[in-house]
Design a protein around this motif. Structure first.
Motif, PDB file in Angstrom:
ATOM      1  N   ALA A   1       0.826  -1.212   0.000  1.00 28.20           N
ATOM      2  CA  ALA A   1       0.000   0.000   0.000  1.00 28.20           C
ATOM      3  C   ALA A   1       0.856   1.256   0.000  1.00 28.20           C
ATOM      4  O   ALA A   1       0.411   2.315  -0.470  1.00 28.20           O
ATOM      5  CB  ALA A   1      -0.933  -0.007   1.206  1.00 28.20           C
ATOM      6  N   GLY A   2       2.078   1.167   0.488  1.00 25.58           N
ATOM      7  CA  GLY A   2       2.943   2.337   0.526  1.00 25.58           C
ATOM      8  C   GLY A   2       3.612   2.660  -0.797  1.00 25.58           C
ATOM      9  O   GLY A   2       4.293   3.692  -0.902  1.00 25.58           O
ATOM     10  N   PHE A   3       3.430   1.836  -1.814  1.00 27.83           N
ATOM     11  CA  PHE A   3       4.038   2.121  -3.111  1.00 27.83           C
ATOM     12  C   PHE A   3       3.320   3.238  -3.867  1.00 27.83           C
ATOM     13  O   PHE A   3       3.859   3.781  -4.823  1.00 27.83           O
ATOM     14  CB  PHE A   3       4.045   0.865  -3.978  1.00 27.83           C
ATOM     15  CG  PHE A   3       4.976  -0.205  -3.480  1.00 27.83           C
ATOM     16  CD1 PHE A   3       5.952   0.080  -2.528  1.00 27.83           C
ATOM     17  CD2 PHE A   3       4.893  -1.489  -3.958  1.00 27.83           C
ATOM     18  CE1 PHE A   3       6.810  -0.891  -2.074  1.00 27.83           C
ATOM     19  CE2 PHE A   3       5.758  -2.484  -3.509  1.00 27.83           C
ATOM     20  CZ  PHE A   3       6.705  -2.175  -2.562  1.00 27.83           C
ATOM     21  N   GLY A   4       2.120   3.586  -3.462  1.00 26.71           N
ATOM     22  CA  GLY A   4       1.357   4.626  -4.156  1.00 26.71           C
ATOM     23  C   GLY A   4       0.141   5.007  -3.343  1.00 26.71           C
ATOM     24  O   GLY A   4       0.173   5.011  -2.103  1.00 26.71           O
ATOM     25  N   ARG A   5      -0.950   5.319  -4.022  1.00 30.72           N
ATOM     26  CA  ARG A   5      -2.201   5.702  -3.353  1.00 30.72           C
ATOM     27  C   ARG A   5      -3.162   4.512  -3.393  1.00 30.72           C
ATOM     28  O   ARG A   5      -3.637   4.107  -4.450  1.00 30.72           O
ATOM     29  CB  ARG A   5      -2.830   6.919  -4.047  1.00 30.72           C
ATOM     30  CG  ARG A   5      -4.058   7.472  -3.287  1.00 30.72           C
ATOM     31  CD  ARG A   5      -4.614   8.711  -3.932  1.00 30.72           C
ATOM     32  NE  ARG A   5      -5.326   8.413  -5.178  1.00 30.72           N
ATOM     33  CZ  ARG A   5      -4.857   8.636  -6.391  1.00 30.72           C
ATOM     34  NH1 ARG A   5      -3.645   9.168  -6.550  1.00 30.72           N
ATOM     35  NH2 ARG A   5      -5.561   8.337  -7.468  1.00 30.72           N
ATOM     36  N   GLN A   6      -3.424   3.983  -2.229  1.00 31.79           N
ATOM     37  CA  GLN A   6      -4.304   2.809  -2.151  1.00 31.79           C
ATOM     38  C   GLN A   6      -5.746   3.224  -2.409  1.00 31.79           C
ATOM     39  O   GLN A   6      -6.277   4.118  -1.758  1.00 31.79           O
ATOM     40  CB  GLN A   6      -4.176   2.141  -0.781  1.00 31.79           C
ATOM     41  CG  GLN A   6      -5.079   0.922  -0.608  1.00 31.79           C
ATOM     42  CD  GLN A   6      -4.899   0.283   0.742  1.00 31.79           C
ATOM     43  OE1 GLN A   6      -4.055  -0.588   0.935  1.00 31.79           O
ATOM     44  NE2 GLN A   6      -5.688   0.720   1.700  1.00 31.79           N
ATOM     45  N   GLU A   7      -6.402   2.546  -3.357  1.00 33.91           N
ATOM     46  CA  GLU A   7      -7.787   2.856  -3.694  1.00 33.91           C
ATOM     47  C   GLU A   7      -8.772   1.814  -3.178  1.00 33.91           C
ATOM     48  O   GLU A   7      -9.942   2.122  -2.972  1.00 33.91           O
ATOM     49  CB  GLU A   7      -7.939   2.989  -5.209  1.00 33.91           C
ATOM     50  CG  GLU A   7      -7.152   4.155  -5.806  1.00 33.91           C
ATOM     51  CD  GLU A   7      -7.385   4.290  -7.295  1.00 33.91           C
ATOM     52  OE1 GLU A   7      -7.940   3.350  -7.900  1.00 33.91           O
ATOM     53  OE2 GLU A   7      -7.018   5.341  -7.856  1.00 33.91           O
ATOM     54  N   ARG A   8      -8.302   0.610  -3.007  1.00 33.14           N
ATOM     55  CA  ARG A   8      -9.210  -0.445  -2.550  1.00 33.14           C
ATOM     56  C   ARG A   8      -8.406  -1.524  -1.830  1.00 33.14           C
ATOM     57  O   ARG A   8      -7.299  -1.863  -2.244  1.00 33.14           O
ATOM     58  CB  ARG A   8      -9.970  -1.046  -3.737  1.00 33.14           C
ATOM     59  CG  ARG A   8     -10.942  -2.157  -3.381  1.00 33.14           C
ATOM     60  CD  ARG A   8     -11.841  -2.471  -4.584  1.00 33.14           C
ATOM     61  NE  ARG A   8     -11.060  -2.771  -5.763  1.00 33.14           N
ATOM     62  CZ  ARG A   8     -10.591  -3.987  -6.068  1.00 33.14           C
ATOM     63  NH1 ARG A   8     -10.806  -4.989  -5.237  1.00 33.14           N
ATOM     64  NH2 ARG A   8      -9.893  -4.183  -7.168  1.00 33.14           N
ATOM     65  N   ARG A   9      -8.987  -2.036  -0.738  1.00 32.57           N
ATOM     66  CA  ARG A   9      -8.365  -3.140  -0.005  1.00 32.57           C
ATOM     67  C   ARG A   9      -9.472  -4.029   0.552  1.00 32.57           C
ATOM     68  O   ARG A   9     -10.451  -3.537   1.117  1.00 32.57           O
ATOM     69  CB  ARG A   9      -7.485  -2.643   1.137  1.00 32.57           C
ATOM     70  CG  ARG A   9      -6.907  -3.781   1.983  1.00 32.57           C
ATOM     71  CD  ARG A   9      -6.231  -3.292   3.248  1.00 32.57           C
ATOM     72  NE  ARG A   9      -4.987  -2.576   2.990  1.00 32.57           N
ATOM     73  CZ  ARG A   9      -4.091  -2.298   3.930  1.00 32.57           C
ATOM     74  NH1 ARG A   9      -4.310  -2.671   5.180  1.00 32.57           N
ATOM     75  NH2 ARG A   9      -2.997  -1.626   3.627  1.00 32.57           N
ATOM     76  N   GLU A  10      -9.295  -5.325   0.403  1.00 32.15           N
ATOM     77  CA  GLU A  10     -10.259  -6.307   0.923  1.00 32.15           C
ATOM     78  C   GLU A  10      -9.476  -7.507   1.456  1.00 32.15           C
ATOM     79  O   GLU A  10      -8.691  -8.108   0.725  1.00 32.15           O
ATOM     80  CB  GLU A  10     -11.232  -6.750  -0.168  1.00 32.15           C
ATOM     81  CG  GLU A  10     -12.270  -7.759   0.305  1.00 32.15           C
ATOM     82  CD  GLU A  10     -13.214  -8.174  -0.799  1.00 32.15           C
ATOM     83  OE1 GLU A  10     -14.078  -9.033  -0.543  1.00 32.15           O
ATOM     84  OE2 GLU A  10     -13.062  -7.647  -1.924  1.00 32.15           O
ATOM     85  N   ILE A  11      -9.712  -7.830   2.726  1.00 35.23           N
ATOM     86  CA  ILE A  11      -9.047  -8.949   3.370  1.00 35.23           C
ATOM     87  C   ILE A  11     -10.104  -9.932   3.860  1.00 35.23           C
ATOM     88  O   ILE A  11     -11.055  -9.546   4.543  1.00 35.23           O
ATOM     89  CB  ILE A  11      -8.172  -8.468   4.543  1.00 35.23           C
ATOM     90  CG1 ILE A  11      -7.044  -7.561   4.020  1.00 35.23           C
ATOM     91  CG2 ILE A  11      -7.581  -9.666   5.303  1.00 35.23           C
ATOM     92  CD1 ILE A  11      -6.189  -6.979   5.112  1.00 35.23           C
ATOM     93  N   ARG A  12      -9.933 -11.189   3.514  1.00 29.36           N
ATOM     94  CA  ARG A  12     -10.862 -12.245   3.924  1.00 29.36           C
ATOM     95  C   ARG A  12     -10.091 -13.336   4.665  1.00 29.36           C
ATOM     96  O   ARG A  12      -8.949 -13.642   4.325  1.00 29.36           O
ATOM     97  CB  ARG A  12     -11.567 -12.862   2.705  1.00 29.36           C
ATOM     98  CG  ARG A  12     -12.437 -11.875   1.941  1.00 29.36           C
ATOM     99  CD  ARG A  12     -13.112 -12.557   0.771  1.00 29.36           C
ATOM    100  NE  ARG A  12     -12.128 -13.096  -0.162  1.00 29.36           N
ATOM    101  CZ  ARG A  12     -11.580 -12.384  -1.141  1.00 29.36           C
ATOM    102  NH1 ARG A  12     -11.908 -11.110  -1.298  1.00 29.36           N
ATOM    103  NH2 ARG A  12     -10.705 -12.947  -1.952  1.00 29.36           N
ATOM    104  N   THR A  13     -10.739 -13.903   5.674  1.00 31.51           N
ATOM    105  CA  THR A  13     -10.150 -14.996   6.452  1.00 31.51           C
ATOM    106  C   THR A  13     -11.121 -16.169   6.486  1.00 31.51           C
ATOM    107  O   THR A  13     -12.345 -15.977   6.463  1.00 31.51           O
ATOM    108  CB  THR A  13      -9.834 -14.557   7.885  1.00 31.51           C
ATOM    109  OG1 THR A  13     -11.051 -14.150   8.524  1.00 31.51           O
ATOM    110  CG2 THR A  13      -8.846 -13.423   7.894  1.00 31.51           C
ATOM    111  N   GLU A  14     -10.562 -17.350   6.542  1.00 37.72           N
ATOM    112  CA  GLU A  14     -11.351 -18.578   6.638  1.00 37.72           C
ATOM    113  C   GLU A  14     -10.687 -19.504   7.649  1.00 37.72           C
ATOM    114  O   GLU A  14      -9.533 -19.901   7.472  1.00 37.72           O
ATOM    115  CB  GLU A  14     -11.452 -19.270   5.278  1.00 37.72           C
ATOM    116  CG  GLU A  14     -12.295 -20.539   5.305  1.00 37.72           C
ATOM    117  CD  GLU A  14     -12.359 -21.223   3.958  1.00 37.72           C
ATOM    118  OE1 GLU A  14     -13.006 -22.272   3.857  1.00 37.72           O
ATOM    119  OE2 GLU A  14     -11.730 -20.699   3.011  1.00 37.72           O
ATOM    120  N   ASP A  15     -11.419 -19.831   8.704  1.00 35.93           N
ATOM    121  CA  ASP A  15     -10.901 -20.703   9.753  1.00 35.93           C
ATOM    122  C   ASP A  15     -11.178 -22.163   9.369  1.00 35.93           C
ATOM    123  O   ASP A  15     -12.327 -22.587   9.258  1.00 35.93           O
ATOM    124  CB  ASP A  15     -11.576 -20.377  11.086  1.00 35.93           C
ATOM    125  CG  ASP A  15     -10.871 -21.039  12.259  1.00 35.93           C
ATOM    126  OD1 ASP A  15     -10.061 -21.946  12.022  1.00 35.93           O
ATOM    127  OD2 ASP A  15     -11.138 -20.642  13.408  1.00 35.93           O
TER     128      ASP A  15
END
Length: 329
Positions: A145-159
């Motif tokens: 995310a620090g390489f430029g301007r972050q426009e979208r982020r989505e994190i999913r987890t599955e146990d």
């Protein structure tokens, strides 16, 4: 008289010996019971101390582990979790950002699973699928995310902890079944029994291999997380990723579908036209020639008979009267 005295003395001596032996047995029993009681008391004390120590240790463990009994199973580092991240970052130089992302993932102990880049100046973009260790997932996400301007982020987890535990139990059971089948196979005495047991061993080994493959797949997904990052240039648009709605969007979609249908029809017509020319033209000439030949062989019809004037539409005249026959004189 002397014999009677001797018998009396012997009886008295036997009686004394019997009395002394009874007393000794009673004293031994009393001392044994007395010694057994402290032993029992000490054994009970040891059991109570052991129980107390166990309870104390369990209480200490319950206090140390959050959540009480079984709290260790609820710790994140003891669970099997699959992390998946998707992000979009707008950068000044897409190629440079992609190279830095590959370097960062390699330094973290991961690798690049897929790399798709478009080097057009106006629409430059790069889509990378990165596999990183699960413990470095958050750090790599923040670094990208620090390489430029972050426009979208989505994190999913599955146990998948329960799936892993279930697979471990099924694998252990299946291995035991394979071993038992092998032992029976070693003791086979007939050809039919040998063939049947060989098929059974093969079937159980196939089931075991399938379970182990599933376990390896889950282990790969839990040990290495997946990050899909898209780097966009400053002039690149995201119209392809956004759903357009409205009349103009529908009109544009319909026109695009019409042009696609027209292209398909023209393609089919172009594919069929050579066959139509090569086969259709000779066939049409052959049919035309046969029609002419048939017309020549047909005989001319009879000449038309002139119709009477009355039938032609003129006035119909009455026939002349027939004279009556005369009778004799």
């Amino acid at each position: 008289m002397g014999g009677r005295r001797l018998r009396g003395v012997a009886l008295v001596a036997v009686g004394l010996i019997a009395a002394l032996s009874v007393g000794a047995c009673g004293a031994g029993g009393d001392s044994g019971s007395d010694s057994a009681a402290p032993a029992a008391d000490s054994g009970a004390g040891r059991e109570q101390a052991a129980e107390g120590g166990a309870d104390g240790g369990g209480a200490d463990r319950d206090q140390a582990a959050p959540g009480g009994t079984g709290g260790a199973d609820l710790r994140v580092d003891q669970r099997s979790i699959i992390y998946t991240g998707t992000m979009q970052v707008r950068v000044d130089d897409v190629e440079a950002a992609a190279r830095e992302a590959v370097t960062a993932v390699t330094a973290a102990g991961g690798f690049v699973g897929a790399d798709r880049r478009s080097s057009r100046d106006a629409e430059a973009r790069a889509a990378l699928t990165l596999r990183v260790p699960a413990d470095r997932f958050s750090a790599v996400i923040d670094q990208l995310a620090g390489f430029g301007r972050q426009e979208r982020r989505e994190i999913r987890t599955e146990d998948v902890t329960e799936q892993v535990v279930d697979l471990d139990a099924r694998i252990a059971t299946q291995r035991a079944r394979v071993e038992s089948a092998r032992k029976l196979l070693a003791r086979a005495t007939s050809v039919d029994e040998l063939v049947r047991l060989e098929n059974e061993v093969g079937s159980r080994q196939a089931d075991l291999a399938s379970l182990e493959a599933r376990k390896r797949r889950l282990a790969d997904l839990t040990s290495l997380s997946t990050i899909t990052v898209t780097f966009l240039g400053q002039d690149a648009s995201t119209a392809e990723e956004e759903a357009d709605l409205g009349f103009l969007a529908g009109l544009g979609g319909g026109w695009t579908a019409f042009l696609a249908s027209a292209r398909v029809l023209l393609t089919v017509l172009g594919a069929v036209l050579p066959f139509a020319v090569v086969i259709g033209v000779p066939l049409w000439l052959l049919l035309l020639w046969r029609r002419r030949v048939r017309a020549r062989r047909t005989p001319p019809g009879p000449e038309p008979v002139p119709m009477p004037a009355g039938l032609a539409g003129g006035p119909v005249s009455a026939p002349p009267p027939v004279p009556a026959a005369r009778s004799g004189p």
